[in-house]
Design a protein around this motif. Structure first.
Motif, short mmCIF file in Angstrom:
data_model
loop_
_atom_site.label_atom_id
_atom_site.label_comp_id
_atom_site.label_asym_id
_atom_site.label_seq_id
_atom_site.Cartn_x
_atom_site.Cartn_y
_atom_site.Cartn_z
N PRO A 21 0.85 -1.20 0.00
CA PRO A 21 0.00 0.00 0.00
C PRO A 21 0.89 1.25 0.00
O PRO A 21 2.03 1.21 0.47
CB PRO A 21 -0.78 -0.12 1.31
N GLU A 22 0.36 2.33 -0.51
CA GLU A 22 1.13 3.58 -0.61
C GLU A 22 1.69 4.03 0.74
O GLU A 22 2.82 4.48 0.84
CB GLU A 22 0.22 4.67 -1.20
N GLN A 23 0.89 3.91 1.78
CA GLN A 23 1.28 4.45 3.09
C GLN A 23 1.72 3.36 4.07
O GLN A 23 1.38 3.42 5.25
CB GLN A 23 0.11 5.25 3.67
N TRP A 24 2.50 2.40 3.63
CA TRP A 24 2.97 1.39 4.56
C TRP A 24 3.95 2.02 5.55
O TRP A 24 4.63 2.99 5.24
CB TRP A 24 3.59 0.21 3.83
N VAL A 25 4.00 1.46 6.76
CA VAL A 25 4.86 2.03 7.80
C VAL A 25 6.00 1.11 8.21
O VAL A 25 7.01 1.56 8.74
CB VAL A 25 4.06 2.46 9.05
N SER A 26 5.83 -0.20 7.99
CA SER A 26 6.92 -1.12 8.30
C SER A 26 6.88 -2.29 7.32
O SER A 26 5.88 -2.53 6.65
CB SER A 26 6.86 -1.60 9.75
N LEU A 27 8.00 -3.00 7.28
CA LEU A 27 8.19 -4.04 6.29
C LEU A 27 8.94 -5.21 6.90
O LEU A 27 9.87 -5.01 7.68
CB LEU A 27 9.02 -3.45 5.13
N ALA A 28 8.52 -6.40 6.52
CA ALA A 28 9.26 -7.63 6.85
C ALA A 28 9.40 -8.42 5.56
O ALA A 28 8.40 -8.72 4.91
CB ALA A 28 8.52 -8.45 7.90
N MET A 29 10.63 -8.72 5.16
CA MET A 29 10.87 -9.44 3.91
C MET A 29 11.80 -10.61 4.17
O MET A 29 12.86 -10.44 4.78
CB MET A 29 11.49 -8.48 2.89
N VAL A 30 11.38 -11.79 3.72
CA VAL A 30 12.21 -12.99 3.83
C VAL A 30 12.86 -13.23 2.47
O VAL A 30 12.17 -13.25 1.44
CB VAL A 30 11.37 -14.21 4.25
N LEU A 31 14.17 -13.39 2.49
CA LEU A 31 14.94 -13.68 1.29
C LEU A 31 15.45 -15.10 1.40
O LEU A 31 16.14 -15.43 2.37
CB LEU A 31 16.12 -12.72 1.16
N GLY A 32 15.10 -15.95 0.45
CA GLY A 32 15.55 -17.34 0.46
C GLY A 32 16.69 -17.54 -0.51
O GLY A 32 16.70 -16.96 -1.60
N PHE A 33 17.64 -18.38 -0.14
CA PHE A 33 18.84 -18.59 -0.93
C PHE A 33 18.96 -20.03 -1.40
O PHE A 33 18.58 -20.96 -0.68
CB PHE A 33 20.10 -18.26 -0.10
N ARG A 40 14.24 -16.56 -3.93
CA ARG A 40 12.82 -16.38 -3.62
C ARG A 40 12.68 -15.30 -2.56
O ARG A 40 13.58 -15.08 -1.75
CB ARG A 40 12.16 -17.68 -3.15
N THR A 41 11.53 -14.62 -2.60
CA THR A 41 11.24 -13.58 -1.63
C THR A 41 9.76 -13.59 -1.30
O THR A 41 8.93 -13.97 -2.12
CB THR A 41 11.58 -12.18 -2.18
N PHE A 42 9.45 -13.21 -0.10
CA PHE A 42 8.07 -12.93 0.28
C PHE A 42 8.11 -12.09 1.53
O PHE A 42 9.12 -12.06 2.25
CB PHE A 42 7.24 -14.22 0.51
N GLY A 43 7.02 -11.40 1.79
CA GLY A 43 7.00 -10.60 3.00
C GLY A 43 5.67 -9.91 3.19
O GLY A 43 4.68 -10.21 2.51
N SER A 83 18.17 -18.41 4.57
CA SER A 83 17.30 -17.25 4.43
C SER A 83 17.75 -16.11 5.32
O SER A 83 18.51 -16.30 6.27
CB SER A 83 15.83 -17.61 4.71
N LEU A 84 17.25 -14.93 4.97
CA LEU A 84 17.44 -13.72 5.77
C LEU A 84 16.06 -13.12 6.01
O LEU A 84 15.21 -13.14 5.12
CB LEU A 84 18.26 -12.66 5.03
N LEU A 85 15.86 -12.57 7.19
CA LEU A 85 14.67 -11.79 7.48
C LEU A 85 15.12 -10.34 7.63
O LEU A 85 15.94 -10.02 8.49
CB LEU A 85 13.99 -12.26 8.75
#
Length: 126
Positions: A21-33, A40-43, A83-85
């Motif tokens: 969304p345009e006004q997001w305030v925080s983010l969590a992203m998982v990066l898979g190796f 791969r990514t998702f969050g 993975s990384l978070l």
């Protein structure tokens, strides 16, 4: 002087974020190796009401920034993490990167974790 690899990683994630969304305030992203690169990514992006929104980034688009980051933490030839978070608060600029070296299921979305993973990954820097 070169830019900090962590700042560059977070900036790259934000610039390539899809479905947020345009006004997001925080983010969590998982990066898979796999053995050599992010594949791969998702969050989730969280808005000011606390609602979560599923997001992703193209692994291809972030690969150079991720490589620069992992090159600072792993010697050439050393195994990459599974993975990384990456957690980031847009308002305060606070962030945290958590490495998972062995447990491929730690942040995996499954029927058993589908309801809880969104809150588990939510940044909480208090």
């Amino acid at each position: 002087m070169s830019e900090d690899v962590t700042v560059n990683l977070i900036r790259t994630l934000v610039e390539n974020l899809e479905n947020a969304p345009e006004q997001w305030v925080s983010l969590a992203m998982v990066l898979g190796f796999d053995t050599t690169k992010v594949y791969r990514t998702f969050g989730f992006a969280y808005d000011e009401t606390g609602k979560d929104h599923a997001v992703t980034v193209s692994p291809y688009d972030i690969r150079p920034a991720v490589k620069a980051y992992t090159d600072q933490h792993y010697a050439q030839g050393e195994s990459l993490p599974v993975s990384l978070l990456v957690q980031f608060d847009r308002g305060t600029g606070r962030f945290e990167v958590t490495f998972e070296d062995t447990d491929e299921d730690r942040w995996r979305v499954t029927p058993a974790t589908f309801s809880s993973i969104r809150d588990e990954l939510r940044p909480n820097f208090s």
